[in-house]
Design a protein around this motif. Structure first.
Motif, PDB file in Angstrom:
ATOM      1  N   MET A   1      26.521 -31.086  -9.990  1.00  0.00           N
ATOM      2  CA  MET A   1      25.376 -32.193  -8.152  1.00  0.00           C
ATOM      3  C   MET A   1      26.835 -31.891  -7.392  1.00  0.00           C
ATOM      4  O   MET A   1      26.883 -33.049  -7.233  1.00  0.00           O
ATOM      5  CB  MET A   1      24.058 -33.261  -9.148  1.00  0.00           C
ATOM      6  CG  MET A   1      24.093 -33.707  -7.375  1.00  0.00           C
ATOM      7  SD  MET A   1      23.185 -34.901  -7.340  1.00  0.00           S
ATOM      8  CE  MET A   1      21.576 -34.256  -8.611  1.00  0.00           C
TER       9      MET A   1
ATOM     10  N   GLN B   1      22.508 -26.686 -15.283  1.00  0.00           N
ATOM     11  CA  GLN B   1      22.059 -25.929 -13.932  1.00  0.00           C
ATOM     12  C   GLN B   1      23.323 -26.733 -12.547  1.00  0.00           C
ATOM     13  O   GLN B   1      23.611 -28.202 -12.954  1.00  0.00           O
ATOM     14  CB  GLN B   1      20.867 -26.306 -13.527  1.00  0.00           C
ATOM     15  CG  GLN B   1      20.367 -25.529 -14.757  1.00  0.00           C
ATOM     16  CD  GLN B   1      20.228 -23.882 -14.206  1.00  0.00           C
ATOM     17  OE1 GLN B   1      20.279 -23.120 -13.354  1.00  0.00           O
ATOM     18  NE2 GLN B   1      20.413 -23.324 -15.950  1.00  0.00           N
ATOM     19  N   ARG B   2      23.894 -26.027 -11.997  1.00  0.00           N
ATOM     20  CA  ARG B   2      24.722 -26.394 -11.181  1.00  0.00           C
ATOM     21  C   ARG B   2      24.015 -26.083 -10.103  1.00  0.00           C
ATOM     22  O   ARG B   2      23.190 -26.080  -9.521  1.00  0.00           O
ATOM     23  CB  ARG B   2      26.313 -25.836 -10.562  1.00  0.00           C
ATOM     24  CG  ARG B   2      26.837 -25.838 -11.805  1.00  0.00           C
ATOM     25  CD  ARG B   2      27.718 -24.669 -11.395  1.00  0.00           C
ATOM     26  NE  ARG B   2      27.127 -23.389 -12.095  1.00  0.00           N
ATOM     27  CZ  ARG B   2      27.601 -22.226 -11.712  1.00  0.00           C
ATOM     28  NH1 ARG B   2      28.713 -21.327 -11.638  1.00  0.00           N
ATOM     29  NH2 ARG B   2      26.502 -21.085 -11.691  1.00  0.00           N
ATOM     30  N   VAL B   3      23.703 -27.912  -9.187  1.00  0.00           N
ATOM     31  CA  VAL B   3      22.604 -28.036  -8.390  1.00  0.00           C
ATOM     32  C   VAL B   3      23.058 -28.341  -7.478  1.00  0.00           C
ATOM     33  O   VAL B   3      24.035 -29.763  -7.230  1.00  0.00           O
ATOM     34  CB  VAL B   3      21.577 -28.958  -9.117  1.00  0.00           C
ATOM     35  CG1 VAL B   3      20.577 -29.495  -7.942  1.00  0.00           C
ATOM     36  CG2 VAL B   3      20.683 -28.478 -10.430  1.00  0.00           C
TER      37      VAL B   3
ATOM     38  N   PHE C   1      17.037 -28.516 -15.007  1.00  0.00           N
ATOM     39  CA  PHE C   1      17.895 -28.346 -14.606  1.00  0.00           C
ATOM     40  C   PHE C   1      19.056 -28.676 -15.457  1.00  0.00           C
ATOM     41  O   PHE C   1      19.717 -28.494 -14.978  1.00  0.00           O
ATOM     42  CB  PHE C   1      18.044 -29.719 -13.715  1.00  0.00           C
ATOM     43  CG  PHE C   1      17.357 -29.801 -12.011  1.00  0.00           C
ATOM     44  CD1 PHE C   1      17.882 -28.991 -11.465  1.00  0.00           C
ATOM     45  CD2 PHE C   1      15.713 -30.629 -12.390  1.00  0.00           C
ATOM     46  CE1 PHE C   1      16.647 -28.881  -9.469  1.00  0.00           C
ATOM     47  CE2 PHE C   1      15.323 -30.321 -10.880  1.00  0.00           C
ATOM     48  CZ  PHE C   1      15.766 -29.615  -9.940  1.00  0.00           C
ATOM     49  N   SER C   2      18.322 -28.094 -16.298  1.00  0.00           N
ATOM     50  CA  SER C   2      20.047 -28.899 -17.784  1.00  0.00           C
ATOM     51  C   SER C   2      20.612 -27.757 -17.554  1.00  0.00           C
ATOM     52  O   SER C   2      20.164 -26.340 -17.559  1.00  0.00           O
ATOM     53  CB  SER C   2      19.512 -28.643 -19.057  1.00  0.00           C
ATOM     54  OG  SER C   2      17.950 -27.847 -19.554  1.00  0.00           O
TER      55      SER C   2
ATOM     56  N   GLN D   1      20.586 -34.614 -15.649  1.00  0.00           N
ATOM     57  CA  GLN D   1      19.808 -33.747 -16.493  1.00  0.00           C
ATOM     58  C   GLN D   1      20.795 -32.586 -15.815  1.00  0.00           C
ATOM     59  O   GLN D   1      21.371 -31.812 -17.462  1.00  0.00           O
ATOM     60  CB  GLN D   1      18.979 -33.247 -16.299  1.00  0.00           C
ATOM     61  CG  GLN D   1      17.500 -32.852 -16.463  1.00  0.00           C
ATOM     62  CD  GLN D   1      16.576 -32.407 -16.123  1.00  0.00           C
ATOM     63  OE1 GLN D   1      16.448 -31.211 -16.520  1.00  0.00           O
ATOM     64  NE2 GLN D   1      14.977 -33.071 -16.281  1.00  0.00           N
ATOM     65  N   CYS D   2      21.466 -32.348 -15.008  1.00  0.00           N
ATOM     66  CA  CYS D   2      22.453 -30.748 -14.287  1.00  0.00           C
ATOM     67  C   CYS D   2      23.925 -31.068 -14.695  1.00  0.00           C
ATOM     68  O   CYS D   2      23.759 -32.567 -15.238  1.00  0.00           O
ATOM     69  CB  CYS D   2      21.869 -30.683 -12.922  1.00  0.00           C
ATOM     70  SG  CYS D   2      23.265 -31.899 -12.044  1.00  0.00           S
ATOM     71  N   SER D   3      24.472 -30.450 -15.140  1.00  0.00           N
ATOM     72  CA  SER D   3      25.864 -30.215 -15.263  1.00  0.00           C
ATOM     73  C   SER D   3      26.819 -31.211 -13.940  1.00  0.00           C
ATOM     74  O   SER D   3      27.455 -31.361 -14.336  1.00  0.00           O
ATOM     75  CB  SER D   3      26.019 -28.677 -15.508  1.00  0.00           C
ATOM     76  OG  SER D   3      25.976 -27.701 -14.858  1.00  0.00           O
TER      77      SER D   3
ATOM     78  N   HIS E   1      26.148 -22.718  -6.400  1.00  0.00           N
ATOM     79  CA  HIS E   1      25.282 -23.087  -7.111  1.00  0.00           C
ATOM     80  C   HIS E   1      24.101 -22.496  -8.239  1.00  0.00           C
ATOM     81  O   HIS E   1      24.089 -21.401  -7.349  1.00  0.00           O
ATOM     82  CB  HIS E   1      24.381 -24.401  -6.280  1.00  0.00           C
ATOM     83  CG  HIS E   1      25.024 -24.769  -5.349  1.00  0.00           C
ATOM     84  ND1 HIS E   1      26.071 -26.053  -5.808  1.00  0.00           N
ATOM     85  CD2 HIS E   1      26.280 -25.116  -4.168  1.00  0.00           C
ATOM     86  CE1 HIS E   1      27.095 -26.800  -4.796  1.00  0.00           C
ATOM     87  NE2 HIS E   1      26.762 -26.033  -3.466  1.00  0.00           N
ATOM     88  N   ASP E   2      22.990 -23.575  -9.043  1.00  0.00           N
ATOM     89  CA  ASP E   2      22.884 -22.430  -9.933  1.00  0.00           C
ATOM     90  C   ASP E   2      20.606 -22.464  -8.982  1.00  0.00           C
ATOM     91  O   ASP E   2      19.835 -21.486  -8.621  1.00  0.00           O
ATOM     92  CB  ASP E   2      22.360 -22.989 -10.805  1.00  0.00           C
ATOM     93  CG  ASP E   2      23.576 -22.491 -12.021  1.00  0.00           C
ATOM     94  OD1 ASP E   2      24.274 -21.089 -12.022  1.00  0.00           O
ATOM     95  OD2 ASP E   2      24.148 -23.155 -12.063  1.00  0.00           O
TER      96      ASP E   2
ATOM     97  N   ILE F   1      18.195 -36.158 -11.423  1.00  0.00           N
ATOM     98  CA  ILE F   1      18.669 -34.272 -11.590  1.00  0.00           C
ATOM     99  C   ILE F   1      19.707 -34.209 -12.102  1.00  0.00           C
ATOM    100  O   ILE F   1      20.272 -33.658 -13.280  1.00  0.00           O
ATOM    101  CB  ILE F   1      18.320 -33.580 -10.518  1.00  0.00           C
ATOM    102  CG1 ILE F   1      16.784 -34.181  -9.804  1.00  0.00           C
ATOM    103  CG2 ILE F   1      18.898 -32.743 -10.314  1.00  0.00           C
ATOM    104  CD1 ILE F   1      16.553 -33.149  -8.002  1.00  0.00           C
TER     105      ILE F   1
END
Ligand code: FAD
Ligand code: NAP
Length: 535
Positions: free
Chosen positions: A203, A178-180, A175-176, A199-201, A372-373, A196
């Motif tokens: 959320m 990523q826009r989740v 998830f690094s 890790q992600c950018s 989102h990705d 998550i």
């Protein structure tokens, strides 16, 4: 030449905890058995639900089999609430220890099961058109094994990745950067959101109904406490069997009712069980699920905790639940509310800003289009009946289970269905306390009962067993009557089919507790299976 069809005493669908134990028991009785499993490996729930943060909410020392003292003594749980990889290691250890694999056929989704009356046999068909015959059919297909995938307009337009917590990829997702998006705020979302978010950018959590979340207070197990459990494991298990939810035997639930305590005492008890953590919070008073005043006070206590944890008061109000505490399985989390204090985490209340559609780059709500990705659907399951009705099961006179259950999932004791001789349900959750219990206790109890019944039939030379329709009707009414005495059925949830659009509404689990249920099952067996028709 006609195709040769393999025949067994027992055909089992599903290789999770239930199906594996059903296989072990068949061996014990010297019966031939085959397990058909849709997945490519063992584990059921713990094979499919690999999302970050997945772990049990019943303490590990209880969320495991109890049929073998040697197994209990040998296996060592590292954490109070084991992670999904550790539970899967345990499951594989059991499979190796009891040499289960050679009676399990993987990648074999059963699409149809038909009772062949002339031969008194069940014939099962798999997706790849193979057929198998068995005298008894045990459906161990899981209470939460059919993921509920949402259907938003233009869902296929999204060009990023869409994941469901219940069918998570076999390899870890990175998830690094990523826009989740996470859709849903039930138990699965509560577990994966904090990890998550780490890790992600960015959320964005899309929330329809907030949950009550009690801290799990997970930690490593000490040698001392493991030693204490193992010094008399049987006593722990025996105690659990006398408890309402068949779990939490390392603790002593408060025996008193809420109204007997004054305000200060009430708050002290809530605080004590908040500190214990997890599902045990419901043990703060004996009548939290019976007395609306007690339930409201417990709920308000939890809301106040959220208001203390979440920095932004407006956001805190959006995150607090106003439903009946416990009428959906209480969630246990680690850093759940704290996660909403992070700058990279945002909440969209979809009651205020409904999701209109997916777009190629994200999700459009009534307020904005968010980019989102990856979209994570933590949207739950077609629970309890879903796995059974997704097979075309046909009993006497071609009676279809799907048709029979259209207006209500009727069973007798949650073990059998009238019109479907020699079909047994193992921990489907319908008509049993499994959903409210340590499911492992329910699984072993039900599978033991089923094999007790099969053994009784076999030794007396009988051929078939199925519920008397009158007994089935009585059980269905009894389950409803017991539920109505509690607060469990008040809110809409997967307990009553409320989470699946168009599903018949009926409160499915038995809310009277594990001890009352196991007593009833024992009584029926002792009285030579009263309420069943045996030929
Ligand atoms: P499952 O583990 O669901 O296994 C059923 C198997 O049947 C699956 O492998 C499936 O692929 C297979 N199957 C289904 N249909 C077919 C078909 N047509 N053909 C072939 N194969 C089929 N319970 C607790 O008590 N404590 C917990 O902490 C807990 N945590 C959970 C966490 C998650 C994320 C989820 C989803 C559930 C959790 N549960 C928990 C409930 C859990 O489902 C049970 O504890 C238990 O694992 C159920 O085991 P089972 O073997 O009955 O069903
Ligand atoms: P769930 O409790 O049913 O939660 C699903 C979530 O998705 C809910 O918030 C639901 O909102 C939302 N949702 C569903 N469809 C939606 C839609 N179309 N649009 C927007 N939101 C939608 O499912 P779950 O979280 O997977 O948990 C299911 C059960 O599995 C649990 O109750 C528990 O028994 C077990 N489980 C246990 C653990 C554990 O701690 N060990 C972890 C995970 C799961 P609504 O409420 O409004 O429908």
């Amino acid at each position: 030449m006609p195709e040769r069809i393999d025949s067994y005493d027992i055909l089992i669908v599903g290789a999770g905890f239930s199906g594996m134990y059903a296989l072990i028991k068949a061996r014990e009785l010297g019966l031939s058995a085959l397990v058909l499993e849709a997945g490519s490996e063992l584990g059921g729930t713990w094979f499919w639900n690999r999302y970050p943060g997945a772990r049990c909410d019943v303490e590990s020392v209880e969320y495991c089999y109890q049929f073998s003292e040697e197994l209990q003594q040998d296996w060592e749980w590292s954490e109070r609430f084991a992670t999904q990889p550790e539970i899967l290691r345990y499951i594989n250890h059991v499979a190796e220890r009891f040499d289960l694999r050679h009676n399990i056929q993987f990648n074999s989704r059963v699409t149809a099961a038909c009772y062949v009356e002339a031969d008194n046999l069940w014939e099962l068909k798999t997706e790849d058109e193979k057929s198998f015959r068995g005298k008894f059919f045990i459906a161990a297909s899981g209470p939460l094994s059919v993921p509920l995938k949402p259907t938003f307009p233009e869902q296929d337009a999204f060009q990023g990745e869409v994941l469901h917590t219940g069918t998570w990829p076999q390899q870890p997702v990175d998830f690094s950067g990523q826009r989740v998006a996470v859709i849903g705020t039930g138990a699965s979302a509560v577990q994966c959101i904090p990890l998550i978010a780490d890790q992600c950018s960015e959320m964005t959590v899309y929330q329809r109904t907030p949950s009550y979340v009690v801290p799990a207070r997970n930690r490593a197990m000490t040698q001392e406490e493991v030693g204490l459990v193992k010094s008399d494991y049987k006593a722990l298990r025996d105690k659990a069997a006398t408890m309402q939810f068949a779990l939490g035997a390392r603790y002593d639930p408060e025996p008193g009712s809420f109204s007997e305590a004054d305000f200060e005492q009430q708050q002290l008890q809530f605080e004590k069980w908040w500190q214990v953590g997890g599902l045990h919070f419901l043990y703060a008073f004996a009548d939290i699920m019976l007395d609306p005043t007690a339930n409201k006070a417990a709920a308000e206590f939890l809301r106040n905790k959220v208001r203390q944890i979440v920095d932004d008061p407006e956001l805190a109000e959006k995150l607090v639940s106003h439903g009946v505490l416990g009428s959906r399985r209480l969630c246990t989390g680690s850093n759940y509310y704290e996660t909403f204090n992070r700058d990279n985490v945002h909440l969209v209340d979809i009651n205020e800003s409904p999701i209109l559609r997916f777009t190629p780059v994200g999700i459009e709500t009534s307020e904005a289009e968010l980019v989102h990705d990856i979209i994570v659907c933590a949207t739950g399951f077609d629970a309890m009946t879903g796995a059974l009705t997704s097979m075309d099961i046909r009993g006497r006179h071609d009676l279809s289970l799907r048709d029979k259950w259209k207006d209500g999932a009727d069973t007798y004791l949650g073990m059998q269905v009238a019109g479907f001789p020699n079909l047994f349900l193992a921990a489907s959750g319908v008509g049993t306390p499994a959903a409210f219990s340590n499911v492992l206790v329910s699984i072993e109890h039900q599978v033991d009962w089923i094999y007790g019944c099969i053994a009784a039939l076999t030794t007396t030379g009988k051929q078939t067993i199925e519920p008397d329709p009158a007994a089935e009707e009585w059980w269905v009414e009894h389950v409803q009557a017991v539920a109505d005495m509690t607060l469990f059925p008040v809110d809409s949830s997967f307990y009553n089919g409320g989470n699946v659009p168009g599903k018949h509404r009926m409160f499915l689990p038995f809310a009277g507790g594990f001890p009352a249920y196991s007593d009833k099952c024992q009584q029926v067996a002792t009285e030579e299976y009263t309420g069943f028709l045996i030929t």
